[in-house]
Scaffold this motif. Structure first.
Motif, PDB file in Angstrom:
ATOM      1  N   GLN A 129       9.280  45.635 -10.238  1.00 40.29           N
ATOM      2  CA  GLN A 129       9.276  44.564 -11.236  1.00 40.29           C
ATOM      3  C   GLN A 129      10.665  44.410 -11.851  1.00 40.29           C
ATOM      4  O   GLN A 129      11.181  43.302 -11.985  1.00 40.29           O
ATOM      5  CB  GLN A 129       8.243  44.899 -12.306  1.00 40.29           C
ATOM      6  CG  GLN A 129       7.677  43.724 -13.017  1.00 40.29           C
ATOM      7  CD  GLN A 129       6.491  44.138 -13.876  1.00 40.29           C
ATOM      8  OE1 GLN A 129       6.326  45.302 -14.254  1.00 40.29           O
ATOM      9  NE2 GLN A 129       5.669  43.172 -14.206  1.00 40.29           N
ATOM     10  N   LEU A 130      11.292  45.532 -12.215  1.00 37.74           N
ATOM     11  CA  LEU A 130      12.639  45.488 -12.789  1.00 37.74           C
ATOM     12  C   LEU A 130      13.637  44.963 -11.757  1.00 37.74           C
ATOM     13  O   LEU A 130      14.474  44.113 -12.070  1.00 37.74           O
ATOM     14  CB  LEU A 130      13.066  46.875 -13.280  1.00 37.74           C
ATOM     15  CG  LEU A 130      14.473  46.950 -13.881  1.00 37.74           C
ATOM     16  CD1 LEU A 130      14.622  46.021 -15.081  1.00 37.74           C
ATOM     17  CD2 LEU A 130      14.802  48.382 -14.273  1.00 37.74           C
ATOM     18  N   CYS A 131      13.529  45.432 -10.526  1.00 36.67           N
ATOM     19  CA  CYS A 131      14.412  44.982  -9.443  1.00 36.67           C
ATOM     20  C   CYS A 131      14.304  43.467  -9.268  1.00 36.67           C
ATOM     21  O   CYS A 131      15.302  42.765  -9.176  1.00 36.67           O
ATOM     22  CB  CYS A 131      14.040  45.704  -8.144  1.00 36.67           C
ATOM     23  SG  CYS A 131      14.908  45.137  -6.680  1.00 36.67           S
ATOM     24  N   MET A 132      13.088  42.962  -9.231  1.00 35.82           N
ATOM     25  CA  MET A 132      12.884  41.524  -9.028  1.00 35.82           C
ATOM     26  C   MET A 132      13.358  40.725 -10.238  1.00 35.82           C
ATOM     27  O   MET A 132      13.905  39.641 -10.090  1.00 35.82           O
ATOM     28  CB  MET A 132      11.425  41.241  -8.701  1.00 35.82           C
ATOM     29  CG  MET A 132      11.065  41.775  -7.317  1.00 35.82           C
ATOM     30  SD  MET A 132       9.344  41.596  -6.879  1.00 35.82           S
ATOM     31  CE  MET A 132       9.239  39.834  -6.684  1.00 35.82           C
ATOM     32  N   HIS A 133      13.187  41.284 -11.430  1.00 37.13           N
ATOM     33  CA  HIS A 133      13.673  40.609 -12.635  1.00 37.13           C
ATOM     34  C   HIS A 133      15.200  40.500 -12.596  1.00 37.13           C
ATOM     35  O   HIS A 133      15.763  39.448 -12.882  1.00 37.13           O
ATOM     36  CB  HIS A 133      13.230  41.357 -13.891  1.00 37.13           C
ATOM     37  CG  HIS A 133      13.858  40.836 -15.140  1.00 37.13           C
ATOM     38  ND1 HIS A 133      13.483  39.635 -15.700  1.00 37.13           N
ATOM     39  CD2 HIS A 133      14.858  41.319 -15.912  1.00 37.13           C
ATOM     40  CE1 HIS A 133      14.220  39.410 -16.772  1.00 37.13           C
ATOM     41  NE2 HIS A 133      15.064  40.424 -16.925  1.00 37.13           N
ATOM     42  N   GLN A 134      15.856  41.596 -12.215  1.00 33.80           N
ATOM     43  CA  GLN A 134      17.317  41.584 -12.146  1.00 33.80           C
ATOM     44  C   GLN A 134      17.792  40.601 -11.079  1.00 33.80           C
ATOM     45  O   GLN A 134      18.750  39.878 -11.275  1.00 33.80           O
ATOM     46  CB  GLN A 134      17.850  42.986 -11.842  1.00 33.80           C
ATOM     47  CG  GLN A 134      17.694  43.928 -13.007  1.00 33.80           C
ATOM     48  CD  GLN A 134      17.964  45.376 -12.634  1.00 33.80           C
ATOM     49  OE1 GLN A 134      17.774  45.796 -11.495  1.00 33.80           O
ATOM     50  NE2 GLN A 134      18.390  46.158 -13.604  1.00 33.80           N
ATOM     51  N   LYS A 135      17.095  40.584  -9.942  1.00 35.49           N
ATOM     52  CA  LYS A 135      17.502  39.717  -8.842  1.00 35.49           C
ATOM     53  C   LYS A 135      17.238  38.246  -9.171  1.00 35.49           C
ATOM     54  O   LYS A 135      18.000  37.365  -8.795  1.00 35.49           O
ATOM     55  CB  LYS A 135      16.749  40.122  -7.573  1.00 35.49           C
ATOM     56  CG  LYS A 135      17.227  39.429  -6.338  1.00 35.49           C
ATOM     57  CD  LYS A 135      16.569  39.994  -5.103  1.00 35.49           C
ATOM     58  CE  LYS A 135      16.924  39.151  -3.916  1.00 35.49           C
ATOM     59  NZ  LYS A 135      15.778  38.594  -3.255  1.00 35.49           N
ATOM     60  N   SER A 136      16.145  37.984  -9.867  1.00 37.31           N
ATOM     61  CA  SER A 136      15.803  36.594 -10.159  1.00 37.31           C
ATOM     62  C   SER A 136      16.324  36.154 -11.511  1.00 37.31           C
ATOM     63  O   SER A 136      16.058  35.046 -11.930  1.00 37.31           O
ATOM     64  CB  SER A 136      14.287  36.413 -10.129  1.00 37.31           C
ATOM     65  OG  SER A 136      13.704  37.066 -11.235  1.00 37.31           O
ATOM     66  N   ARG A 137      17.071  37.042 -12.162  1.00 34.52           N
ATOM     67  CA  ARG A 137      17.641  36.696 -13.456  1.00 34.52           C
ATOM     68  C   ARG A 137      18.276  35.318 -13.359  1.00 34.52           C
ATOM     69  O   ARG A 137      18.960  35.007 -12.414  1.00 34.52           O
ATOM     70  CB  ARG A 137      18.714  37.726 -13.852  1.00 34.52           C
ATOM     71  CG  ARG A 137      19.175  37.565 -15.274  1.00 34.52           C
ATOM     72  CD  ARG A 137      20.353  38.439 -15.560  1.00 34.52           C
ATOM     73  NE  ARG A 137      21.612  37.935 -15.064  1.00 34.52           N
ATOM     74  CZ  ARG A 137      22.189  36.789 -15.442  1.00 34.52           C
ATOM     75  NH1 ARG A 137      21.573  35.985 -16.270  1.00 34.52           N
ATOM     76  NH2 ARG A 137      23.356  36.429 -14.964  1.00 34.52           N
ATOM     77  N   LYS A 138      17.996  34.553 -14.333  1.00 32.73           N
ATOM     78  CA  LYS A 138      18.532  33.195 -14.316  1.00 32.73           C
ATOM     79  C   LYS A 138      20.046  33.255 -14.202  1.00 32.73           C
ATOM     80  O   LYS A 138      20.694  34.006 -14.908  1.00 32.73           O
ATOM     81  CB  LYS A 138      18.174  32.457 -15.609  1.00 32.73           C
ATOM     82  CG  LYS A 138      16.715  32.542 -16.003  1.00 32.73           C
ATOM     83  CD  LYS A 138      15.860  31.595 -15.196  1.00 32.73           C
ATOM     84  CE  LYS A 138      14.426  31.584 -15.635  1.00 32.73           C
ATOM     85  NZ  LYS A 138      13.655  32.772 -15.372  1.00 32.73           N
ATOM     86  N   GLY A 139      20.574  32.483 -13.296  1.00 34.07           N
ATOM     87  CA  GLY A 139      22.021  32.375 -13.191  1.00 34.07           C
ATOM     88  C   GLY A 139      22.520  31.692 -14.450  1.00 34.07           C
ATOM     89  O   GLY A 139      21.740  31.311 -15.310  1.00 34.07           O
ATOM     90  N   PRO A 140      23.792  31.533 -14.564  1.00 32.98           N
ATOM     91  CA  PRO A 140      24.338  30.885 -15.752  1.00 32.98           C
ATOM     92  C   PRO A 140      23.730  29.497 -15.939  1.00 32.98           C
ATOM     93  O   PRO A 140      23.444  28.800 -14.973  1.00 32.98           O
ATOM     94  CB  PRO A 140      25.833  30.776 -15.444  1.00 32.98           C
ATOM     95  CG  PRO A 140      26.076  31.730 -14.333  1.00 32.98           C
ATOM     96  CD  PRO A 140      24.800  31.871 -13.583  1.00 32.98           C
ATOM     97  N   VAL A 141      23.501  29.145 -17.176  1.00 35.38           N
ATOM     98  CA  VAL A 141      22.946  27.833 -17.478  1.00 35.38           C
ATOM     99  C   VAL A 141      24.057  26.801 -17.314  1.00 35.38           C
ATOM    100  O   VAL A 141      25.050  26.823 -18.046  1.00 35.38           O
ATOM    101  CB  VAL A 141      22.379  27.802 -18.920  1.00 35.38           C
ATOM    102  CG1 VAL A 141      21.798  26.441 -19.249  1.00 35.38           C
ATOM    103  CG2 VAL A 141      21.333  28.897 -19.093  1.00 35.38           C
ATOM    104  N   ILE A 142      23.886  25.944 -16.334  1.00 37.93           N
ATOM    105  CA  ILE A 142      24.951  24.994 -15.988  1.00 37.93           C
ATOM    106  C   ILE A 142      25.251  24.029 -17.146  1.00 37.93           C
ATOM    107  O   ILE A 142      26.348  23.515 -17.255  1.00 37.93           O
ATOM    108  CB  ILE A 142      24.606  24.232 -14.685  1.00 37.93           C
ATOM    109  CG1 ILE A 142      24.503  25.229 -13.528  1.00 37.93           C
ATOM    110  CG2 ILE A 142      25.596  23.146 -14.368  1.00 37.93           C
ATOM    111  CD1 ILE A 142      25.766  26.027 -13.240  1.00 37.93           C
ATOM    112  N   SER A 143      24.285  23.814 -18.046  1.00 41.80           N
ATOM    113  CA  SER A 143      24.553  22.926 -19.182  1.00 41.80           C
ATOM    114  C   SER A 143      25.522  23.570 -20.182  1.00 41.80           C
ATOM    115  O   SER A 143      26.100  22.885 -21.009  1.00 41.80           O
ATOM    116  CB  SER A 143      23.253  22.543 -19.889  1.00 41.80           C
ATOM    117  OG  SER A 143      22.632  23.700 -20.413  1.00 41.80           O
TER     118      SER A 143
END
Length: 188
Positions: A129-143
């Motif tokens: 769960q932690l691994c997937m959270h880190q991997k799917s962490r939102k990239g920078p908010v382009i706005s």
């Protein structure tokens, strides 16, 4: 291996024999800079624990541009877990940014731990769960403006700022290397 066991113990309790079994199932894997741990178009075959080095998750967008989605450094699990579990082809790459040393578990070894060790599944599930959270962490908010995105990167990955190429950071932030150089110059 001590780092890996300490990491596992954050998520639950293991006996000395269980720890010995886990260690016996893991194999040391050394990868050179820019090697692939997992590749798009292939089924992920292993779960890894990063002992030394930095890895990134990346993909190519529909314009053929390389996009860095996440960074994984020491004392972290690394795997394209959704595709690993489903035994399906990945659409992403997991690539080393630096020379890396990992402990890896094949699918068979990883599954055997669940069959042999009572209580392994809750530990494994929390780690995954932690691994997937880190991997799917939102990239920078382009706005957000690029400077804000870079400052957030520095906050989220303080130990990586000087360890990885600017091209990877720029790809992650969605800016050109030239823009990133300007941002870094203006922050100092």
């Amino acid at each position: 291996m001590e780092e890996m066991i300490a990491y596992f113990l954050k998520f639950g309790t293991l006996t000395k024999q269980q720890i010995e079994l886990i260690v016996s199932k893991g194999q040391i894997l050394e990868l050179k800079k820019e090697d692939y741990f997992s590749e798009a178009g292939k089924i992920p075959r292993q779960v890894g624990f990063v002992i030394e080095g930095v890895i990134r998750g990346c993909y190519y967008n529909n314009k053929g541009e390389e996009i860095t989605r996440c960074f994984i450094n020491e004392n972290s699990l690394v795997c394209d877990y959704v595709n690993f579990e489903a035994n399906t082809v990945s659409s992403e790459y997991i690539q080393t940014i630096t020379d890396c040393r990992l402990v890896v578990f094949s699918r068979k070894e990883w599954e055997e731990l669940s069959l042999i060790i009572a209580g392994w599944d809750p530990i494994k599930n929390k780690m995954v769960q932690l691994c997937m959270h880190q991997k799917s962490r939102k990239g920078p908010v382009i706005s957000q403006d690029a400077t804000t995105r870079y400052l957030e990167f520095m906050e989220n990955y303080p130990l990586l700022v000087n360890r990885i190429p600017l091209s990877n950071i720029a790809s992650y932030l969605g800016v050109t290397q030239q823009s990133l150089s300007r941002i870094r110059k203006n922050i100092r």
